[in-house]
Design a protein around this motif. Structure first.
Motif, PDB file in Angstrom:
ATOM      1  N   UNK A 333      75.347  -2.966  45.354  1.00 23.56           N
ATOM      2  CA  UNK A 333      75.315  -4.188  44.536  1.00 23.56           C
ATOM      3  C   UNK A 333      74.700  -3.902  43.170  1.00 23.56           C
ATOM      4  N   UNK A 334      75.098  -2.800  42.571  1.00 19.65           N
ATOM      5  CA  UNK A 334      74.571  -2.405  41.267  1.00 19.65           C
ATOM      6  C   UNK A 334      75.683  -1.764  40.450  1.00 19.65           C
ATOM      7  N   UNK A 335      75.649  -2.018  39.164  1.00 21.23           N
ATOM      8  CA  UNK A 335      76.646  -1.444  38.260  1.00 21.23           C
ATOM      9  C   UNK A 335      76.248  -0.029  37.869  1.00 21.23           C
ATOM     10  N   UNK A 336      77.176   0.681  37.259  1.00 24.12           N
ATOM     11  CA  UNK A 336      76.910   2.003  36.696  1.00 24.12           C
ATOM     12  C   UNK A 336      77.314   1.984  35.230  1.00 24.12           C
ATOM     13  N   UNK A 337      76.453   2.549  34.390  1.00 26.56           N
ATOM     14  CA  UNK A 337      76.733   2.585  32.957  1.00 26.56           C
ATOM     15  C   UNK A 337      77.769   3.658  32.647  1.00 26.56           C
ATOM     16  N   UNK A 338      78.483   3.443  31.540  1.00 30.43           N
ATOM     17  CA  UNK A 338      79.541   4.375  31.155  1.00 30.43           C
ATOM     18  C   UNK A 338      79.539   4.508  29.638  1.00 30.43           C
ATOM     19  N   UNK A 339      79.093   5.674  29.166  1.00 27.32           N
ATOM     20  CA  UNK A 339      79.045   5.929  27.724  1.00 27.32           C
ATOM     21  C   UNK A 339      80.435   6.254  27.210  1.00 27.32           C
ATOM     22  N   UNK A 340      80.788   5.692  26.084  1.00 33.68           N
ATOM     23  CA  UNK A 340      82.099   5.898  25.481  1.00 33.68           C
ATOM     24  C   UNK A 340      82.011   7.082  24.519  1.00 33.68           C
ATOM     25  N   UNK A 341      82.254   8.259  25.066  1.00 33.02           N
ATOM     26  CA  UNK A 341      82.123   9.501  24.305  1.00 33.02           C
ATOM     27  C   UNK A 341      82.956   9.451  23.022  1.00 33.02           C
ATOM     28  N   UNK A 342      82.315   9.864  21.928  1.00 29.86           N
ATOM     29  CA  UNK A 342      83.017   9.955  20.654  1.00 29.86           C
ATOM     30  C   UNK A 342      82.993   8.689  19.829  1.00 29.86           C
ATOM     31  N   UNK A 343      82.473   7.593  20.353  1.00 28.84           N
ATOM     32  CA  UNK A 343      82.447   6.348  19.575  1.00 28.84           C
ATOM     33  C   UNK A 343      81.439   6.479  18.434  1.00 28.84           C
ATOM     34  N   UNK A 344      81.843   6.074  17.250  1.00 29.77           N
ATOM     35  CA  UNK A 344      80.998   6.230  16.069  1.00 29.77           C
ATOM     36  C   UNK A 344      79.722   5.409  16.173  1.00 29.77           C
ATOM     37  N   UNK A 345      79.778   4.290  16.884  1.00 34.62           N
ATOM     38  CA  UNK A 345      78.615   3.413  17.011  1.00 34.62           C
ATOM     39  C   UNK A 345      77.730   3.764  18.206  1.00 34.62           C
ATOM     40  N   UNK A 346      78.108   4.815  18.942  1.00 36.28           N
ATOM     41  CA  UNK A 346      77.407   5.197  20.178  1.00 36.28           C
ATOM     42  C   UNK A 346      77.412   4.031  21.163  1.00 36.28           C
ATOM     43  N   UNK A 347      78.596   3.553  21.436  1.00 34.51           N
ATOM     44  CA  UNK A 347      78.772   2.388  22.298  1.00 34.51           C
ATOM     45  C   UNK A 347      78.927   2.804  23.756  1.00 34.51           C
ATOM     46  N   UNK A 348      78.740   1.826  24.617  1.00 33.16           N
ATOM     47  CA  UNK A 348      78.940   2.067  26.032  1.00 33.16           C
ATOM     48  C   UNK A 348      79.259   0.779  26.757  1.00 33.16           C
ATOM     49  N   UNK A 349      79.656   0.910  28.002  1.00 33.32           N
ATOM     50  CA  UNK A 349      79.984  -0.236  28.826  1.00 33.32           C
ATOM     51  C   UNK A 349      79.408   0.004  30.222  1.00 33.32           C
ATOM     52  N   UNK A 350      79.897  -0.704  31.206  1.00 37.29           N
ATOM     53  CA  UNK A 350      79.442  -0.517  32.580  1.00 37.29           C
ATOM     54  C   UNK A 350      80.485  -1.053  33.536  1.00 37.29           C
ATOM     55  N   UNK A 351      80.438  -0.609  34.786  1.00 38.85           N
ATOM     56  CA  UNK A 351      81.380  -1.065  35.803  1.00 38.85           C
ATOM     57  C   UNK A 351      80.615  -1.603  37.001  1.00 38.85           C
ATOM     58  N   UNK A 352      81.131  -2.699  37.539  1.00 42.81           N
ATOM     59  CA  UNK A 352      80.545  -3.308  38.731  1.00 42.81           C
ATOM     60  C   UNK A 352      81.671  -3.597  39.716  1.00 42.81           C
ATOM     61  N   UNK A 353      81.462  -3.256  40.972  1.00 52.68           N
ATOM     62  CA  UNK A 353      82.454  -3.516  42.022  1.00 52.68           C
ATOM     63  C   UNK A 353      81.932  -4.686  42.855  1.00 52.68           C
ATOM     64  N   UNK A 354      82.530  -5.841  42.685  1.00 47.41           N
ATOM     65  CA  UNK A 354      82.037  -7.035  43.378  1.00 47.41           C
ATOM     66  C   UNK A 354      82.605  -7.157  44.794  1.00 47.41           C
ATOM     67  N   UNK A 355      83.795  -6.614  45.022  1.00 47.36           N
ATOM     68  CA  UNK A 355      84.393  -6.608  46.360  1.00 47.36           C
ATOM     69  C   UNK A 355      85.142  -5.301  46.559  1.00 47.36           C
TER      70      UNK A 355
END
Length: 746
Positions: A333-355
């Motif tokens: 019941x926890x998400x995992x972060x995901x860095x977007x390699x190469x993004x100029x702003x050093x951005x990232x996202x995350x994924x969560x599996x609810x079911x």
């Protein structure tokens, strides 16, 4: 020992007392021993005494480890009513966080905040010690009257203390000044961890190349971390079934083996990319594979791995901000972060599996929005320090998910959406706390640390369902009163409690970092406030529909709303760069708008016990000179109207909010059908921005530390925080400060 020696031991430090005892013993030895023996004894005694003094010096040196002198923490939206209830009933531990501060320091029963009681406006008031009229940050979103009529500005990116209109430019003498300006002029060190107003940004009128209204130096401190920003991709939901998966290609299997990941069933992969998007000029193609990590002899898929097709599944280890692929075990019941390699702003996202059904018949996934810390040039080194040591800006609690506004979440059940939101609450506050702790670790000698924590505000917006007039199903107006879903109300109550516990844990982690005395008093002076309180609301109000219904021309009058506060602007010639309304017509329109608001009343018996009640609680008109040719016409200010306030400023009665209108509109129970509905059922539950004198809008105030006494205060004001901090630091407040220093110092 004599009674005099015992008395001295009780009154002096232990080193002084030991010295006193040594001298007494030496005096007695001199009287009864031989001279040679006495000399030998003297050598031993002085060696022992030197060892004691040296040890004491080492201990003293260890106890004087640098730590910030004052730490100001803002818990967005925390209310005294709920805080006191939770401390009393044990929802919050009375020995940690705010409970500890309450026992060891000062608590205010009420903290009167700014008007309107909105996040951006009130944080700038907290940070300057001045009212919104003086700060000229009059809402979360409003209009700079020197800009084109249809342009809005965020209160988080507006000039603090105003600017000059004719000609347009920075104010020579701002009407309000952030606390860090004066402190730094006096040689004090200031640190800001995502505190509004301290962001290193240059504020211009309407974008690059336009007149500068506030220099970046006025918004930069010694260590400055701006609040994160949207990086270009919103959240998205995905509903999959077993038919979406086929045996994974050899490349995926080999990469997982190299990464040390084992599956006890054949690895499966979605046959087509899960998602494709771009951040700036970089394209990302997200793939997802399913693993069975339980050695139970049956096909039991329990983990999904997300990776970018261009980089594949790298084995690691990874250095922040990089994360490598995101592995999500649904049962955690926890998400995992995901860095977007190469993004100029050093951005990232995350994924969560609810079911995640073991056989993949039902799979529901949330991909969080992409975010990044603004890379403002003056503070770039500090931003990269956070990126490299804490990580990219973590996904924030996103109201668009539980309100089903982001794509892909329409068919998600409530339980999934609530679980997703709660994960974001936990992970984002944990991230913000780590940012604060990193800022302190980098600057242990800071005089002032300014810290901001986003909760419990977000959770109260979503889940403060405590009024029987609130529809527990936002698409069904019948779910009020006896029709409310009691199970949902019970769940929502736990979510608000959880937000307070999480925020309280953040406060305790900061206390743990600076340390406490044996009695539990923090070794830094810690002040915890909130920017505003909270109230439940049951009705959404469409302000522009109200104006249209009353025949108001939108090219001449428009409203900008933030929560239940509205700034209504008139497109005045000579003030607005594209103004079309004459001074004579302005007077007519201003009176007309005021009359519309005064006459707007609630008559639906489902929402009022009386025959009717006003929907607008407070209405203020910009003051006008007697002569329409006066050059100050349209620029007048008052106790409630600032330079960039609306020509009419109004706040709704509690229970009503300009936000939350759904598309299509959901009519309320008992309302007559209308072609232009103004009132409707909202899609969330809590609001702030009402008259700050309302008890529900009160903010919190807790303080404890080495220079803070113990006791209670009946009432304080958020504008009193700045002069109080200045007093603790021995610095005179700026002449613009309107608050008064509180008597909390010991």
């Amino acid at each position: 020992m004599s009674s005099k020696i015992w008395h001295g031991f009780s009154q002096r430090t232990w080193v002084q007392s030991i010295a006193c005892a040594f001298i007494t013993a030496l005096h007695q030895a001199y009287q009864f021993w031989s001279r040679h023996a006495f000399r030998r004894l003297l050598a031993v005694v002085f060696s022992a005494f030197f060892l004691v003094v040296t040890t004491h010096a080492v201990i003293a040196q260890g106890s004087s480890v640098p730590r910030p002198k004052v730490i100001l923490i803002s818990l967005d939206g925390a209310t005294p009513g709920l805080m006191n209830e939770y401390l009393k009933t044990g929802v919050l531990d009375s020995n940690t966080g705010l409970g500890l501060l309450k026992r060891r320091g000062v608590v205010a029963q009420r903290n009167v905040t700014c008007n309107p009681s909105l996040t951006a406006a009130c944080h700038v008031s907290i940070g300057t010690g001045s009212t919104t009229v003086k700060t000229d940050v009059v809402a979360n979103s409003f209009h700079l009257i020197a800009s084109p009529f249809t342009r809005n500005v965020s209160g988080f990116a507006a000039p603090i203390g105003g600017y000059t209109v004719k000609p347009v430019g920075p104010a020579a003498q701002p009407l309000a000044e952030p606390i860090w300006v004066g402190l730094r002029q006096h040689g004090k060190k200031v640190v800001a961890a995502t505190f509004p107003g301290a962001d290193g940004a240059e504020i211009t009128l309407a974008g690059a190349g336009t007149p500068v209204l506030q220099a970046a130096t006025d918004r930069t401190v010694d260590y400055t971390i701006p609040f994160g920003a949207f990086a270009g991709q919103g959240a998205k939901g995905f509903s999959l079934t077993a038919t979406d998966f086929t045996p994974a290609p050899g490349q995926t299997i080999g990469q997982l083996e190299a990464a040390g990941k084992k599956s006890y069933s054949p690895i499966l992969q979605k046959t087509t990319p899960l998602d494709t998007f771009a951040i700036g000029t970089v394209n990302y193609t997200i793939q997802v594979a399913a693993l069975d990590t339980t050695n139970d002899g049956s096909g039991n898929y329990d983990t999904l791995v997300f990776f970018d097709a261009s980089t594949g599944i790298q084995p690691g280890p990874f250095s922040l901000p990089a994360t490598g692929p995101a592995y999500v075990k649904a049962s955690d019941r926890a998400s995992a972060l995901f860095y977007l390699e190469g993004s100029a702003t050093k951005a990232g996202t995350g994924f969560y599996v609810s079911t995640l059904a073991p056989d993949l018949t039902t799979v529901r996934i949330a991909r969080y929005s992409a975010n990044a810390i603004p890379r403002n040039t003056p503070v770039l080194a500090d931003v990269d320090d956070i990126n490299n040591n804490v990580g990219f800006w973590a996904p924030q609690a996103d109201f668009r998910i539980p309100e089903r506004l982001s794509p892909g979440f329409t068919t998600f059940p409530d339980a999934d959406l609530e679980a997703i939101y709660e994960d974001q609450v936990r992970t984002f506050v944990a991230y913000q706390t780590r940012v604060v702790l990193r800022a302190i670790a980098k600057n242990p000698d800071a005089d002032l640390v300014l810290a901001y924590i986003e909760q419990p505000d977000g959770s109260e917006h979503q889940f403060l369902a405590i009024d029987p007039r609130q529809a527990t199903n936002s698409t069904n107006p019948n779910t009020i009163g006896a029709g409310q879903d009691q199970a949902k109300l019970a769940r929502y109550k736990t979510y608000v409690q959880a937000a307070y516990r999480i925020a309280n844990r953040s406060v305790q982690q900061i206390i743990d970092t600076v340390g406490t005395t044996r009695k539990g008093t923090p070794k830094s002076n810690i002040i915890v406030v909130s920017d505003h309180g909270f109230a439940p609301f049951h009705t959404a109000v469409d302000f522009n529909a109200l104006l249209r219904k009353n025949g108001i021309d939108s090219t001449k009058v428009r409203a900008i709303t933030s929560g239940p506060a509205a700034n209504i602007y008139i497109n005045l010639k000579g003030r607005e760069p594209d103004g079309i309304v004459t001074t004579e017509e302005y007077i007519v329109l201003q009176k007309q708008v005021v009359k519309i608001l005064e006459d707007f009343v609630e008559t639906n018996p489902n929402y009022t016990k009386r025959e009717s009640k006003p929907i607008f609680d407070k209405i203020h008109a910009r003051p006008l000179p007697s002569d329409v040719n006066d050059p100050s016409f349209g620029l007048g200010t008052s106790q409630f109207i600032g330079q960039d306030s609306g020509d009419v400023f109004a706040t709704l009665t509690e229970g009503y909010n300009f936000d939350g209108t759904q598309a299509p509109v959901v009519p309320r129970l008992g309302d007559a059908p209308e072609t232009t509905p103004v009132l409707s059922v909202p899609n969330f539950y809590g609001a702030h921005g009402y008259d700050p004198k309302q008890l529900n809008m009160s903010a919190i105030f807790f303080a404890a530390g080495p220079n803070i006494r113990r006791g209670d205060l009946q009432q304080v004001r958020n504008i009193d925080v700045v002069p109080t901090i200045n007093k603790l630091l021995g610095v005179e407040s700026a002449s613009t400060v309107q608050g008064k220093a509180l008597s909390i110092d010991s």
